[in-house]
Design a protein around this motif. Sequence first.
Motif, PDB file in Angstrom:
ATOM      1  N   ARG A   4      34.850  88.583  39.348  1.00 19.04           N
ATOM      2  CA  ARG A   4      34.719  87.979  38.024  1.00 19.04           C
ATOM      3  C   ARG A   4      33.975  86.654  38.093  1.00 19.04           C
ATOM      4  N   LEU A   5      34.223  85.905  39.149  1.00 18.73           N
ATOM      5  CA  LEU A   5      33.506  84.648  39.326  1.00 18.73           C
ATOM      6  C   LEU A   5      32.011  84.906  39.521  1.00 18.73           C
ATOM      7  N   ARG A   6      31.682  85.938  40.285  1.00 19.43           N
ATOM      8  CA  ARG A   6      30.275  86.303  40.473  1.00 19.43           C
ATOM      9  C   ARG A   6      29.621  86.673  39.139  1.00 19.43           C
ATOM     10  N   ARG A   7      30.336  87.407  38.320  1.00 23.42           N
ATOM     11  CA  ARG A   7      29.768  87.869  37.054  1.00 23.42           C
ATOM     12  C   ARG A   7      29.610  86.721  36.062  1.00 23.42           C
ATOM     13  N   GLU A   8      30.626  85.875  35.960  1.00 21.82           N
ATOM     14  CA  GLU A   8      30.621  84.832  34.938  1.00 21.82           C
ATOM     15  C   GLU A   8      29.879  83.574  35.370  1.00 21.82           C
ATOM     16  N   ARG A   9      29.849  83.314  36.672  1.00 23.72           N
ATOM     17  CA  ARG A   9      29.194  82.092  37.144  1.00 23.72           C
ATOM     18  C   ARG A   9      28.285  82.410  38.338  1.00 23.72           C
ATOM     19  N   PRO A  10      27.251  83.196  38.108  1.00 26.67           N
ATOM     20  CA  PRO A  10      26.381  83.614  39.224  1.00 26.67           C
ATOM     21  C   PRO A  10      25.702  82.453  39.929  1.00 26.67           C
ATOM     22  N   GLU A  11      25.562  81.313  39.245  1.00 27.25           N
ATOM     23  CA  GLU A  11      24.901  80.176  39.888  1.00 27.25           C
ATOM     24  C   GLU A  11      25.702  79.644  41.074  1.00 27.25           C
ATOM     25  N   LEU A  12      27.003  79.971  41.124  1.00 30.51           N
ATOM     26  CA  LEU A  12      27.825  79.540  42.261  1.00 30.51           C
ATOM     27  C   LEU A  12      27.496  80.300  43.539  1.00 30.51           C
ATOM     28  N   PHE A  13      26.808  81.431  43.420  1.00 27.29           N
ATOM     29  CA  PHE A  13      26.600  82.302  44.575  1.00 27.29           C
ATOM     30  C   PHE A  13      25.139  82.275  45.030  1.00 27.29           C
ATOM     31  N   ARG A  14      24.581  81.082  45.071  1.00 22.80           N
ATOM     32  CA  ARG A  14      23.235  80.895  45.592  1.00 22.80           C
ATOM     33  C   ARG A  14      23.302  79.980  46.802  1.00 22.80           C
ATOM     34  N   GLY A  15      22.341  80.155  47.699  1.00 27.38           N
ATOM     35  CA  GLY A  15      22.314  79.311  48.880  1.00 27.38           C
ATOM     36  C   GLY A  15      23.474  79.599  49.815  1.00 27.38           C
ATOM     37  N   TYR A  16      23.542  78.826  50.891  1.00 27.73           N
ATOM     38  CA  TYR A  16      24.619  79.006  51.873  1.00 27.73           C
ATOM     39  C   TYR A  16      24.630  77.801  52.794  1.00 27.73           C
ATOM     40  N   ALA A  17      25.815  77.241  53.025  1.00 29.39           N
ATOM     41  CA  ALA A  17      25.938  76.129  53.968  1.00 29.39           C
ATOM     42  C   ALA A  17      27.273  76.222  54.686  1.00 29.39           C
ATOM     43  N   PRO A  18      27.279  76.292  56.019  1.00 35.97           N
ATOM     44  CA  PRO A  18      28.544  76.287  56.757  1.00 35.97           C
ATOM     45  C   PRO A  18      29.280  74.968  56.543  1.00 35.97           C
ATOM     46  N   VAL A  19      30.593  75.037  56.546  1.00 39.33           N
ATOM     47  CA  VAL A  19      31.441  73.852  56.537  1.00 39.33           C
ATOM     48  C   VAL A  19      32.290  73.922  57.799  1.00 39.33           C
ATOM     49  N   ARG A  72      37.040  70.517  62.543  1.00 35.09           N
ATOM     50  CA  ARG A  72      37.139  69.738  63.775  1.00 35.09           C
ATOM     51  C   ARG A  72      38.597  69.717  64.201  1.00 35.09           C
ATOM     52  N   GLY A  73      38.816  69.858  65.501  1.00 35.66           N
ATOM     53  CA  GLY A  73      40.175  69.801  65.994  1.00 35.66           C
ATOM     54  C   GLY A  73      40.488  70.933  66.945  1.00 35.66           C
ATOM     55  N   PRO A  74      41.727  71.020  67.416  1.00 40.11           N
ATOM     56  CA  PRO A  74      42.082  71.981  68.466  1.00 40.11           C
ATOM     57  C   PRO A  74      41.959  73.445  68.060  1.00 40.11           C
ATOM     58  N   ALA A  75      42.014  73.756  66.767  1.00 41.10           N
ATOM     59  CA  ALA A  75      41.943  75.155  66.318  1.00 41.10           C
ATOM     60  C   ALA A  75      40.723  75.399  65.436  1.00 41.10           C
ATOM     61  N   ALA A  76      39.686  74.594  65.621  1.00 42.11           N
ATOM     62  CA  ALA A  76      38.505  74.687  64.753  1.00 42.11           C
ATOM     63  C   ALA A  76      37.862  76.062  64.789  1.00 42.11           C
ATOM     64  N   ASP A  77      37.896  76.724  65.946  1.00 40.14           N
ATOM     65  CA  ASP A  77      37.254  78.036  66.063  1.00 40.14           C
ATOM     66  C   ASP A  77      37.960  79.114  65.252  1.00 40.14           C
ATOM     67  N   HIS A  78      39.131  78.811  64.745  1.00 38.03           N
ATOM     68  CA  HIS A  78      39.893  79.809  63.992  1.00 38.03           C
ATOM     69  C   HIS A  78      39.618  79.761  62.488  1.00 38.03           C
ATOM     70  N   LEU A  79      38.677  78.936  62.061  1.00 37.01           N
ATOM     71  CA  LEU A  79      38.377  78.833  60.636  1.00 37.01           C
ATOM     72  C   LEU A  79      36.899  79.119  60.395  1.00 37.01           C
ATOM     73  N   VAL A  80      36.624  79.975  59.416  1.00 35.27           N
ATOM     74  CA  VAL A  80      35.259  80.225  58.946  1.00 35.27           C
ATOM     75  C   VAL A  80      35.201  79.732  57.511  1.00 35.27           C
ATOM     76  N   ALA A  81      34.384  78.732  57.266  1.00 34.10           N
ATOM     77  CA  ALA A  81      34.299  78.154  55.925  1.00 34.10           C
ATOM     78  C   ALA A  81      32.843  77.909  55.573  1.00 34.10           C
ATOM     79  N   PHE A  82      32.527  78.042  54.287  1.00 33.75           N
ATOM     80  CA  PHE A  82      31.166  77.778  53.827  1.00 33.75           C
ATOM     81  C   PHE A  82      31.172  77.491  52.342  1.00 33.75           C
ATOM     82  N   THR A  83      30.077  76.885  51.882  1.00 35.14           N
ATOM     83  CA  THR A  83      29.882  76.658  50.455  1.00 35.14           C
ATOM     84  C   THR A  83      28.739  77.523  49.972  1.00 35.14           C
ATOM     85  N   ARG A  84      28.809  77.859  48.675  1.00 34.77           N
ATOM     86  CA  ARG A  84      27.735  78.554  47.979  1.00 34.77           C
ATOM     87  C   ARG A  84      27.382  77.742  46.745  1.00 34.77           C
ATOM     88  N   GLY A  85      26.135  77.821  46.325  1.00 31.80           N
ATOM     89  CA  GLY A  85      25.716  77.199  45.078  1.00 31.80           C
ATOM     90  C   GLY A  85      26.085  75.731  45.018  1.00 31.80           C
TER      91      GLY A  85
END
Length: 763
Positions: free
Chosen positions: A656-671, A674-687
């Motif tokens: 629903r977010l894709r349909r109503e706010r497609p501008e949020l789903f452009r581009g890509y940037a990793p976030v 940092r810390g002892p368990a950093a490898d256990h998180l996959v995070a990113f931003t769109r739009g």
Amino acid sequence: MSQPHPTPESESDIPTPVIPTSTYRLQLCPEFPFAAAEAAVPHIASLGVSHLHLSPVLEAAPGSTHGYDVTDHSRVRAELGGEPGLRALAGAARAHGLGLVLDIVPNHMAVPTPLRLNRPLWEVLRDGPASPYARWFDIDWEAGGGQVLLPVLAGPVETCELEADGEVLRYGEQEFPLREGTAGLALPELLAAQWYRPAWWREARTSLNYRRFFTISDLIGVRVEDPEVFTATHAKVLELVRDGVAEGLRIDHVDGLADPEEYLRRLRAAAGEHCWVVVEKILAREERLPSAWPVAGTTGYDALHRVDGVFTDPEGAAELAARYGESTGLPQWPEAARASAREVLTGDLAAELGALERQAGPELAAAVRELLIAFPVYRPYPGESDLPPRALEQAAAAAGAGAVAAVRELLLRDPAFAARFAQTSAALRAKSLEDRAFYRYAPLLSATEVGGEPGRPAVSAAEFHAYCAALAEEWPGAGTVLSTHDTKRSADVRARIAALSQAPELMGSPAGPDPQLAWVARQTAVGLGNVPGAVPRLTDALLKAVREAALRTSWTEPDEAYEAGVASYVQGAVDLPAELAGAARANLLGMTLLHLAMPGVPEVYQGAETEYRALVDPDNRRPAHFPTGALNRLDAGAAPQDPAEEKLSLTATLLRLRRERPELFRGYAPVLARGPAADHLVAFTRGPGLLVAATRLSHRLAASGGWRDTRLHLPPGTWTPLTPSSPSSPGSPSSPGSTPSHSGSPEVNGLLAGRPVGIWLRG
């Protein structure tokens, strides 16, 4: 609702290119026709998708459960409701804000029963090379001595009852056209006088003289590279596109075509720039889709591999591979893949190999064979300046450098030979890897999936980010998938199996006379779990697995005594260990989140908006069950009661977010954390303001002490978590005081608040 590219004012009369925000795949069949699909439209629209993706809709073999066996390109399939039914479905979809995407099959047609249903083929068999339809099919008349081999008999021709009846030749329920003037001949002379030769089905392996789909002799290759054939076979589909019935096309098995780029350019010119086109193309890990192809991208198996891989523990996968080798005595992946390629090429595809060897000449036969076996991707394409160096080296080591150099030269200067080499290469890779080696090499079954790399199944977070960044930059309108009609196991089955890579000791030591089958049965049971009909479904899947693996039995040489014992392995199979329930949930939700938030156009397979456990076809083509009631409860404010409802809520929120706010789903940037368990998180931003995060390898995370002081360095701004979705709102920030907003570098433990995944909007 589609996402158009901006168009200058002066060009407002030109249709804008359609890019779906997401698609929903429906498998049509006589039991689930257009009318049934129309009834499902309100539910599918309420999920938030923009387009319905339909399995093939043109006339197909009677009773076909999939539609890829087309018999008539000029008609919409009557068993589904015909063209009126399709147009009614399109109208109902449009009324709910949905467009249609059609799956089309340019590579082949059915050799059906009754044969006359394929009129072009019927006329070729009656009139021979002089038929105006002879140009439609890839037939090597010379190789067959002027006859098309038809592998339709149950045994040698002298043991079968064939008889002439008027203007047809009958064999059981089948009938074939008689060449003009031959009806009165005695049977031996009559058979010799035809433009075809009925033969024992076993002869297809060595003597077939028409191109087919993989090793399926019931599907004959079509020469869409011929402009007249293209026009005839695409007229109805293009009419549907022009009329607005369809806004997009999925191109099945594009690697089967002589020149995919030429075909796609012709299709683009005919369909128009506004039509969304994706190709079913399996890319190897380092392979890239040719940039000149006029398409939005692939259907998304390359995305499947990256999403699956990021939830696979590399150390655990390696341990499982070592234990599998010790338990079964079978070779590791590279050797398994090479052995399977050699077996399939010289066995199942012996006729195709023979055709290439005749073209190249006997002195180059070994070089042709070795180069096909060594080829690292599905196929080469016209216009490529050279072949992969490593493949040339490996082939030269086996067949001699001079011979391989001569084959290389032949490929560069002879387009006909190059096309047939490429088409054979594609069939070989599909059959030897996906349909043999993937069934033999089974340390971690979640990795033996279409587009996967079983010998290197894990994908690091850095590699996942690099893939997504490239996708956003180069192919932002490409498809992405996790479950399809062709996946060997649905995403949610793979999510459960992949959890074993975090605790390989829980695999145990499966016992049985066949240790390889015991291993496969154990992991398949872990993946499917305690679901309705589990025992017969497991039994059917295991029987198919052992036949495809061809280690102890096969489709063409069945060992009945061995196959009778397959069911016993199901009785001893064990469900998912309780210790991994949390990891399976984290995988299920994490894979869903990444798939629906990453670049590309995500597709939801029928019923997979909630937890969906399915095995290889036909299990994954069972009638769809739509969770309408559960979605209604969630939309009314109920909290999810189990992982299935958690997935449904997450899916609806993101779609629903894709349909109503497609501008949020452009581009890509990793976030990055940092810390002892950093490898256990996959995070990113769109739009401009969407942040998502998923926990990976959660069982290992818990064993190492949890998140501890791991922090996520947020982009500037205040980030507020989303509440569950509702029909009127695709997800909204939490109410003041209910859940805190975040900025700066919060601790991951507080950011996720005990959940494995999270979605935030920037305020």
